[in-house]
Design a protein around this motif. Sequence first.
Motif, PDB file in Angstrom:
ATOM      1  N   ILE A   1       6.652  12.978  -5.128  1.00  0.00           N
ATOM      2  CA  ILE A   1       7.617  12.391  -6.072  1.00  0.00           C
ATOM      3  C   ILE A   1       8.882  13.263  -6.170  1.00  0.00           C
ATOM      4  O   ILE A   1       9.965  12.796  -6.488  1.00  0.00           O
ATOM      5  N   ASN A   2       8.740  14.553  -5.844  1.00  0.00           N
ATOM      6  CA  ASN A   2       9.900  15.458  -5.901  1.00  0.00           C
ATOM      7  C   ASN A   2      10.704  15.486  -4.606  1.00  0.00           C
ATOM      8  O   ASN A   2      11.666  16.250  -4.495  1.00  0.00           O
TER       9      ASN A   2
ATOM     10  N   ASP B   1       0.818  -1.213   0.000  1.00  0.00           N
ATOM     11  CA  ASP B   1       0.000   0.000   0.000  1.00  0.00           C
ATOM     12  C   ASP B   1       0.852   1.264   0.000  1.00  0.00           C
ATOM     13  O   ASP B   1       0.349   2.351  -0.274  1.00  0.00           O
ATOM     14  N   ALA B   2       2.123   1.129   0.386  1.00  0.00           N
ATOM     15  CA  ALA B   2       3.019   2.299   0.382  1.00  0.00           C
ATOM     16  C   ALA B   2       4.458   1.825   0.496  1.00  0.00           C
ATOM     17  O   ALA B   2       4.715   0.690   0.917  1.00  0.00           O
ATOM     18  N   ILE B   3       5.381   2.716   0.116  1.00  0.00           N
ATOM     19  CA  ILE B   3       6.805   2.426   0.300  1.00  0.00           C
ATOM     20  C   ILE B   3       7.412   3.551   1.126  1.00  0.00           C
ATOM     21  O   ILE B   3       7.233   4.740   0.817  1.00  0.00           O
TER      22      ILE B   3
ATOM     23  N   LYS C   1      11.040   5.696  -4.688  1.00  0.00           N
ATOM     24  CA  LYS C   1      10.166   6.495  -5.545  1.00  0.00           C
ATOM     25  C   LYS C   1       9.871   5.771  -6.858  1.00  0.00           C
ATOM     26  O   LYS C   1       8.739   5.774  -7.333  1.00  0.00           O
ATOM     27  N   SER C   2      10.897   5.123  -7.436  1.00  0.00           N
ATOM     28  CA  SER C   2      10.685   4.416  -8.705  1.00  0.00           C
ATOM     29  C   SER C   2       9.710   3.266  -8.524  1.00  0.00           C
ATOM     30  O   SER C   2       8.772   3.101  -9.305  1.00  0.00           O
ATOM     31  N   LEU C   3       9.929   2.474  -7.478  1.00  0.00           N
ATOM     32  CA  LEU C   3       9.061   1.314  -7.247  1.00  0.00           C
ATOM     33  C   LEU C   3       7.622   1.765  -6.957  1.00  0.00           C
ATOM     34  O   LEU C   3       6.660   1.202  -7.497  1.00  0.00           O
TER      35      LEU C   3
ATOM     36  N   ILE D   1       1.562   3.609  -5.947  1.00  0.00           N
ATOM     37  CA  ILE D   1       1.222   3.723  -4.517  1.00  0.00           C
ATOM     38  C   ILE D   1       2.037   4.881  -3.918  1.00  0.00           C
ATOM     39  O   ILE D   1       3.051   5.287  -4.491  1.00  0.00           O
ATOM     40  N   PRO D   2       1.614   5.413  -2.776  1.00  0.00           N
ATOM     41  CA  PRO D   2       2.336   6.562  -2.204  1.00  0.00           C
ATOM     42  C   PRO D   2       3.654   6.178  -1.525  1.00  0.00           C
ATOM     43  O   PRO D   2       3.880   5.007  -1.220  1.00  0.00           O
ATOM     44  N   THR D   3       4.475   7.203  -1.316  1.00  0.00           N
ATOM     45  CA  THR D   3       5.724   7.013  -0.560  1.00  0.00           C
ATOM     46  C   THR D   3       5.614   7.754   0.774  1.00  0.00           C
ATOM     47  O   THR D   3       4.834   8.700   0.911  1.00  0.00           O
ATOM     48  N   ILE D   4       6.432   7.297   1.728  1.00  0.00           N
ATOM     49  CA  ILE D   4       6.448   7.931   3.057  1.00  0.00           C
ATOM     50  C   ILE D   4       7.900   8.251   3.403  1.00  0.00           C
ATOM     51  O   ILE D   4       8.766   7.363   3.371  1.00  0.00           O
TER      52      ILE D   4
END
Length: 343
Positions: free
Chosen positions: A332-333, A74-76, A96-98, A104-107
């Motif tokens: 993403i930035n 659900d997130a990375i 970010k790439s995965l 899915i969102p990143t944390i």
Amino acid sequence: MDRTILAIETSCDETAAAVIKNGKIISNIISSQKIHANFGGVIPEMASREHIKNITNVIKAALLKANINKNELDAIAYTKGPGLLGALMVGVSFSKSLAYVLNIPTIAVNHIKAHVLANFIENREINLPILSLIISGGHTQIVILEKDNKSKESSLFKIKIIGQTKDDALGEAFDKIGKILGFAYPGGPMIDKMAKNGDINKFKFPDTNVPDLDMSFSGIKTAFLYFIKEQEKKDSKFIEKNINDICASIQKKLIQMIIEKLEKAIDITGIKNIALAGGVAANSYLRKKIKELEKQKDLKLFIPNQEYCTDNAAMIAKTSDFQFLEKDFSDINDIPEPRMKLI
Ligand code: KG4
Ligand code: ZN
């Protein structure tokens, strides 16, 4: 809320990945870079290259151990900082790439905060406020974790720093002293090991006076260097002949310095819930002394399991799980922050 998060840690010299499902760690893989041992410290460029070599396998192993397919994530989460820029870049870019591919969102996780929250991996019921002693290779701070009334999640809290080192971190002092003694990096665990067979009262080292709850470890390191130089003038085999006693005595001094500050913090704040965080929390003499203090002062003590004290991805996963519940996602930035502050 059902949630499965993959967390990646690459801030220094461990490439690590963990999977957390609904707040519970279900895999925790770590690959420690051996390449730095003979250089007396972590070589940043080498660390980045090792992370690039290891990261895919470490993540695959974490997913395999957790029996999770990447499509179920659900997130990375990744360590945003503090740490070495190149090393952090590897984890941040990979995450970010995965996440982009999986949609899915990143944390973005703060590494030091994660060290503190490592205490929540196994103890889910911790009563706030908590006094936490952060003792790692890069940081030495005493902080208060308090209930955050602004937070939507009752499990979240705010952090207040009440004391910190003015120069070297405690782990750094251990490592620099280890280097003087000729140990490979990191010297901390080796000093701990040698000290087990040594006399803690054989050698005495000077006191350093820093007011309030702040600390300093660079003076004791210099005093130690001059002590060794003086002794070696009299006997060139001084280190070799006394290694266990030297380690036991200097370890006693370093741990005494930090325990004194913790005791003072307990007296000032009246807080009896104590949580240890960071690599030096693995030190056996510290653990012994803090357990004595627990009895003396009637404390409630939380010490993460050894594997969660030194750098690991389980602590990143645990912290990201709290952030997921808060919908605290990164962009993403987003970029690494090598000097990221705790608050
Ligand atoms: O938290 P950590 O793994 O990495 C950082 O974020 O810095 O801490 C690493 C530090 C090193 O300085 C290492 O020497 C120290 O923790 N350390 C120890 C022990 N195990 C790790 N120091 C003293 N005794 C130990 N048993
Ligand atoms: Zn760390």
